[in-house]
Design a protein around this motif. Structure first.
Motif, mmCIF file in Angstrom:
data_model
loop_
_atom_site.group_PDB
_atom_site.id
_atom_site.type_symbol
_atom_site.label_atom_id
_atom_site.label_comp_id
_atom_site.label_asym_id
_atom_site.label_seq_id
_atom_site.Cartn_x
_atom_site.Cartn_y
_atom_site.Cartn_z
ATOM 1 N N PRO A 44 -56.471 -50.688 -65.852
ATOM 2 C CA PRO A 44 -56.360 -51.373 -67.336
ATOM 3 C C PRO A 44 -56.270 -52.875 -67.099
ATOM 4 N N SER A 45 -56.541 -53.537 -66.088
ATOM 5 C CA SER A 45 -56.413 -54.833 -65.921
ATOM 6 C C SER A 45 -57.133 -55.575 -66.859
ATOM 7 N N ARG A 46 -56.466 -56.541 -67.603
ATOM 8 C CA ARG A 46 -56.938 -57.462 -68.555
ATOM 9 C C ARG A 46 -57.835 -56.975 -69.485
ATOM 10 N N LYS A 47 -57.766 -55.758 -69.803
ATOM 11 C CA LYS A 47 -58.840 -55.061 -70.740
ATOM 12 C C LYS A 47 -58.605 -55.413 -72.102
ATOM 13 N N SER A 48 -59.607 -55.109 -73.049
ATOM 14 C CA SER A 48 -59.412 -55.666 -74.385
ATOM 15 C C SER A 48 -58.461 -54.963 -75.173
ATOM 16 N N PHE A 49 -58.271 -53.418 -74.999
ATOM 17 C CA PHE A 49 -56.938 -52.844 -75.389
ATOM 18 C C PHE A 49 -55.713 -53.825 -75.477
ATOM 19 N N ILE A 50 -55.482 -54.417 -74.293
ATOM 20 C CA ILE A 50 -54.525 -55.169 -74.256
ATOM 21 C C ILE A 50 -54.541 -56.513 -74.871
ATOM 22 N N GLY A 51 -55.596 -57.020 -75.169
ATOM 23 C CA GLY A 51 -55.922 -58.388 -75.986
ATOM 24 C C GLY A 51 -55.735 -57.873 -77.354
ATOM 25 N N HIS A 52 -55.995 -56.689 -77.673
ATOM 26 C CA HIS A 52 -55.846 -56.161 -79.246
ATOM 27 C C HIS A 52 -54.297 -56.284 -79.383
ATOM 28 N N ILE A 53 -53.659 -55.810 -78.518
ATOM 29 C CA ILE A 53 -52.213 -55.789 -79.163
ATOM 30 C C ILE A 53 -51.426 -57.191 -78.966
ATOM 31 N N THR A 54 -51.826 -57.944 -77.830
ATOM 32 C CA THR A 54 -51.304 -59.136 -77.637
ATOM 33 C C THR A 54 -51.863 -60.734 -78.239
ATOM 34 N N ALA A 55 -53.026 -60.194 -78.492
ATOM 35 C CA ALA A 55 -53.878 -61.328 -78.972
ATOM 36 C C ALA A 55 -54.265 -62.383 -78.006
ATOM 37 N N LYS A 56 -54.233 -61.997 -76.876
ATOM 38 C CA LYS A 56 -54.220 -63.257 -75.569
ATOM 39 C C LYS A 56 -55.523 -62.986 -75.075
ATOM 40 N N ALA A 57 -56.128 -64.140 -74.512
ATOM 41 C CA ALA A 57 -57.364 -63.988 -73.632
ATOM 42 C C ALA A 57 -57.152 -63.234 -72.426
ATOM 43 N N PRO A 58 -58.454 -62.976 -71.700
ATOM 44 C CA PRO A 58 -58.392 -61.930 -70.665
ATOM 45 C C PRO A 58 -57.756 -62.602 -69.467
ATOM 46 N N ARG A 59 -57.416 -63.786 -69.355
ATOM 47 C CA ARG A 59 -56.663 -64.260 -68.360
ATOM 48 C C ARG A 59 -55.310 -64.443 -68.687
ATOM 49 N N GLU A 60 -55.053 -64.286 -69.851
ATOM 50 C CA GLU A 60 -53.383 -64.409 -70.385
ATOM 51 C C GLU A 60 -52.940 -62.826 -70.559
#
Ligand code: HH2
Length: 284
Positions: free
Chosen positions: A216-232
């Motif tokens: 799952p690492s840094r993947k975009s589904f996480i960004g969709h939820i958190t509105a964070k850039a990959p490294r964040e």
């Protein structure tokens, strides 16, 4: 895995990611020079990874395929230097026969095939010849095309069908079942909802009786939820790692090894309290 074995089930294993690419989605360019790559590999080991996964071709959506020569040029010098320096086993993240063969000849113990034998079944011949572990990952389409595909009507069924096919193919090529690992391929041609569903229903893949690897690492589904850039996306990744472990993952593939080491240890300790779940088994 060749002369080694990984003990699975006692605790969750960590596969640390090393991308020797100029264009990976979250760390592209960072470890592109062999010196930086070797340094990071040693750091990944020191941070507590159980395996190192080294890749020379980005699989991010839309990424262009690189030639065999270019992929070898990126990965092999790093493998050569790591050979006598690294103690943990090395996995090579490739879909190409020639790259996998060269990496195995340099001591790699695992082939991580994100095409799950769909690109080249001869990867199974190599796993059989070298006694190496083989990760069968599910992907829809290729990285270049995967985001243009219509959504799957039943992603869990599609993944399960692919696993059944690839397990049979690998064994037909002489790979022992103990060498095989399954990965549902988070982010590879999946919708946002698919990724969440795969994590929440991961336990159904326990029926194959093979170890499950999840990335799952840094993947975009996480960004969709958190509105964070990959490294964040470290905390978001931590949540997904815990979810994967609670649903039966045996190995997690992560960039942030130091942070995820604590996450994995705490999740494992909670999961093991009171012994295995009485009705559901560990995969629940
Ligand atoms: N994800 C990526 C690459 N390889 N292999 C497995 N088995 N499972 C995964 O989920 C997986 C994988 C994508 O992540 P990353 O390597 O960081 O990015 P890129 O492909 O852009 O190099």
């Amino acid at each position: 895995m060749r002369e080694r074995a990984l003990e699975l089930g006692a605790r969750t294993l960590i596969m640390g990611v090393l991308n020797v690419t100029p264009d990976s989605f979250s760390d592209g360019g960072e470890f592109f020079s062999p010196e930086r790559a070797v340094e990071r590999a040693l750091e990944i080991e020191a941070e507590g990874a159980d395996l190192l996964d080294i890749g020379g071709e980005s699989t991010r959506p839309g990424a262009k395929s690189v030639s065999v020569e270019e992929e070898c040029r990126r990965v092999l010098p790093v493998l050569e230097r790591l050979r006598d320096l690294l103690h943990i086993p090395i996995s090579v993240d490739t879909t190409k026969y020639e790259v996998a063969r060269a990496a195995l000849e340099m001591g790699a113990a695992m082939i991580n095939d994100v095409s799950g034998l769909r690109r080249d079944e001869r990867l199974a011949d190599l796993a059989a010849e070298f006694g190496a572990a083989l990760v069968i990952m599910h992907s829809r389409g290729t990285p270049e095309t995967m985001q243009q595909l219509p959504p799957s009507p039943d992603i869990l069924r599609e993944i399960a069908d692919h696993f059944a096919w690839a397990l049979a193919r690998a064994q037909a090529h002489g790979v022992a079942v103990e060498q095989l690992v399954l990965d549902p391929g988070l982010g590879f041609g999946k919708t946002f909802a698919d990724n969440l569903l795969i994590l929440n229903r991961l336990g159904i893949f326990a029926d194959f009786g093979r170890p499950l690897l999840v990335g799952p690492s840094r993947k975009s589904f996480i960004g969709h939820i958190t509105a964070k850039a990959p490294r964040e996306r470290i905390f978001g990744t931590a949540a997904a790692v815990v979810a994967a472990i609670f649903r039966g993952a045996h190995i997690v593939r992560v960039h942030d090894v130091r942070e995820m080491r604590d996450v994995v240890r705490v999740a494992d300790a909670i999961l093991q309290a009171g012994g295995p779940l009485p009705f559901l088994g560990l995969a629940g």
